[in-house]
Design an enzyme around this catalytic site. Structure first.
Site, PDB file in Angstrom:
ATOM      1  N   SER A  58       0.798  -1.236   0.000  1.00  0.00           N
ATOM      2  CA  SER A  58       0.000   0.000   0.000  1.00  0.00           C
ATOM      3  C   SER A  58       0.826   1.279   0.000  1.00  0.00           C
ATOM      4  O   SER A  58       0.276   2.359  -0.218  1.00  0.00           O
ATOM      5  CB  SER A  58      -0.931   0.025   1.213  1.00  0.00           C
ATOM      6  OG  SER A  58      -2.013  -0.837   0.997  1.00  0.00           O
ATOM      7  N   TYR A 111      -3.433  -2.477 -10.333  1.00  0.00           N
ATOM      8  CA  TYR A 111      -3.252  -2.181  -8.901  1.00  0.00           C
ATOM      9  C   TYR A 111      -2.425  -3.283  -8.207  1.00  0.00           C
ATOM     10  O   TYR A 111      -1.525  -2.990  -7.416  1.00  0.00           O
ATOM     11  CB  TYR A 111      -4.639  -2.026  -8.265  1.00  0.00           C
ATOM     12  CG  TYR A 111      -4.664  -2.036  -6.765  1.00  0.00           C
ATOM     13  CD1 TYR A 111      -4.383  -0.884  -6.027  1.00  0.00           C
ATOM     14  CD2 TYR A 111      -4.982  -3.209  -6.060  1.00  0.00           C
ATOM     15  CE1 TYR A 111      -4.409  -0.898  -4.642  1.00  0.00           C
ATOM     16  CE2 TYR A 111      -5.016  -3.226  -4.679  1.00  0.00           C
ATOM     17  CZ  TYR A 111      -4.724  -2.074  -3.979  1.00  0.00           C
ATOM     18  OH  TYR A 111      -4.744  -2.092  -2.605  1.00  0.00           O
ATOM     19  N   TYR A 141      -5.022   3.804   7.996  1.00  0.00           N
ATOM     20  CA  TYR A 141      -6.398   3.295   8.078  1.00  0.00           C
ATOM     21  C   TYR A 141      -7.001   3.578   9.452  1.00  0.00           C
ATOM     22  O   TYR A 141      -6.864   4.694   9.944  1.00  0.00           O
ATOM     23  CB  TYR A 141      -6.442   1.796   7.721  1.00  0.00           C
ATOM     24  CG  TYR A 141      -5.547   1.475   6.567  1.00  0.00           C
ATOM     25  CD1 TYR A 141      -5.868   1.945   5.290  1.00  0.00           C
ATOM     26  CD2 TYR A 141      -4.355   0.789   6.733  1.00  0.00           C
ATOM     27  CE1 TYR A 141      -5.031   1.712   4.217  1.00  0.00           C
ATOM     28  CE2 TYR A 141      -3.519   0.552   5.656  1.00  0.00           C
ATOM     29  CZ  TYR A 141      -3.854   1.012   4.408  1.00  0.00           C
ATOM     30  OH  TYR A 141      -3.030   0.794   3.356  1.00  0.00           O
ATOM     31  N   VAL A 153       1.114  -3.769   3.774  1.00  0.00           N
ATOM     32  CA  VAL A 153       1.062  -5.088   4.431  1.00  0.00           C
ATOM     33  C   VAL A 153       2.320  -5.922   4.228  1.00  0.00           C
ATOM     34  O   VAL A 153       2.451  -6.997   4.804  1.00  0.00           O
ATOM     35  CB  VAL A 153      -0.175  -5.947   4.042  1.00  0.00           C
ATOM     36  CG1 VAL A 153      -1.450  -5.420   4.652  1.00  0.00           C
ATOM     37  CG2 VAL A 153      -0.289  -6.145   2.561  1.00  0.00           C
TER      38      VAL A 153
HETATM   39  O1  DON Z   1      -4.944  -4.579  -1.812  1.00  0.00           O
HETATM   40  C1  DON Z   1      -4.394  -5.138  -0.873  1.00  0.00           C
HETATM   41  O2  DON Z   1      -5.022  -5.711   0.001  1.00  0.00           O
HETATM   42  C2  DON Z   1      -2.882  -5.092  -0.818  1.00  0.00           C
HETATM   43  N1  DON Z   1      -2.312  -5.155  -2.137  1.00  0.00           N
HETATM   44  C3  DON Z   1      -2.393  -3.847  -0.161  1.00  0.00           C
HETATM   45  C4  DON Z   1      -2.981  -3.617   1.214  1.00  0.00           C
HETATM   46  C5  DON Z   1      -2.063  -2.936   2.152  1.00  0.00           C
HETATM   47  O3  DON Z   1      -0.866  -2.886   1.965  1.00  0.00           O
HETATM   48  C6  DON Z   1      -2.653  -2.421   3.416  1.00  0.00           C
HETATM   49  N2  DON Z   1      -1.625  -1.781   4.226  1.00  0.00           N
HETATM   50  N3  DON Z   1      -1.257  -1.854   5.322  1.00  0.00           N
END
Ligand code: DON
Length: 303
Positions: free
Chosen positions: A63, A190, A238, A256
């Site tokens: 993210s 994405y 978040y 993440v």
């Molecule tokens: O879309 C997703 O769920 C992941 N590619 C990215 C989510 C993410 O990194 C949330 N961050 N802490």
């Protein structure tokens, strides 16, 4: 200030930390990463760089890529972007579907997944995914001053194979007329942007465009620098954003993969990485390290 000593002290205490959190399991390729790793790097406004721990190991920025796509979108669309996505904290998990229904397909902010999908959908319209990903990589490489930054195809494929939730968000927004491309096309783009791999050192260097002032390198306007920092502070973690602002006092964006990019406006770009996550999906030790760093330096946007 002895930056090197501060980083060494933080690294030593993170190596001894009892609770390193849990790696992300919903993207199978990330589930096998060893959680017992920690890296930190700071790139100062005056050009000095200090690093410690596993700062030269590559990880999936996930993210954190949303900061770079937002920079591209603000450059391309300016204020028009806000017709499709809000700029309020969500108070919800990053992949929540709940709020999107209440708010009729307009995501709360560009850092939750739905909002980031809209941003990617906007920069994708009229272009091939390959072109957009090429433009994104050029931006990130220019920001870092390093050509050796790439997309990990295995991670992108792993998320594509398990991306039902993001596909649901995309389809829901399409049903509300807030999507320009086929959901699979935007989601595929994405997933690839999230699969960009960087070292902690590369990430700190890439974040310099958000420090403001001459070191920002003219990649985006000074107004965009301030606005992206404002969104990182209010929405970058978040439903953990308030806690991060309270503990660290600096704008930050997590992923993440366990990375966090933190900006000390006018002073430095700081990257921390440790793959284990807390209950909000933000790096457990990364957050703690950022807190210790802010305490040690006294840096805060709040005085
Ligand atoms: O879309 C997703 O769920 C992941 N590619 C990215 C989510 C993410 O990194 C949330 N961050 N802490």
């Amino acid at each position: 200030m002895d930056h090197a000593a501060i980083l060494e002290r933080i690294t030593a205490s993170m190596r001894a930390a009892p609770d390193v959190g849990e790696v992300a399991r919903y993207i199978p390729e990330l589930a096998s990463v060893d959680p017992n790793q920690f890296g930190i790097c700071i790139a100062l406004a005056d050009g000095q760089v200090f690093a410690s721990g596993d700062a030269d190991r590559r990880f999936s920025i996930q993210s954190i890529s949303k900061v770079f796509t937002l920079a591209l979108a603000l450059g391309r669309f300016g204020e028009r972007l806000w017709q499709r996505v809000g700029r309020e904290p969500s108070g919800q998990p990053f992949n929540s579907i709940l709020q999107l229904e209440h708010e009729k397909g307009i995501p709360r902010n560009p850092f939750i997944n739905a909002g980031a999908l809209v941003v990617t959908d906007a920069i994708l319209a009229g272009h091939a995914p390959r072109e957009v990903l090429g433009e994104l990589l050029r931006f990130v490489r220019a920001a870092a001053g390093d050509e050796d930054i790439h997309i990990d195809e295995a991670v992108a494929r792993s998320e594509t194979d398990h991306g039902d939730r993001n596909m649901a968000l995309a389809h829901f927004m399409a049903a509300h007329g807030n999507f320009e491309n086929r959901p699979a096309l935007t989601c595929g783009t994405y997933f690839h942007q999230c699969a960009i791999e960087m070292t902690t050192r590369q990430l700190a260097l890439a974040g310099r465009f958000l420090i403001g002032g001459p070191r920002s390198g003219g990649l985006i306007s000074p107004a965009s620098v301030r606005r992206i920092n404002a969104l990182m502070l209010t929405c970058g973690h978040y439903d953990g954003s308030g806690d991060f602002a309270y503990r660290v006092g600096l704008p930050g964006k997590s992923g993440v993969g366990g990375g966090i990019l933190v900006i000390a406006p006018g002073r430095a770009s700081i990257a921390v990485w440790s793959p284990g996550l807390n209950q909000h999906g933000n790096s457990q030790l990364g957050t703690l390290a950022a807190e210790r760093f802010a305490q040690a330096t006294g840096w805060s946007v709040f005085g």
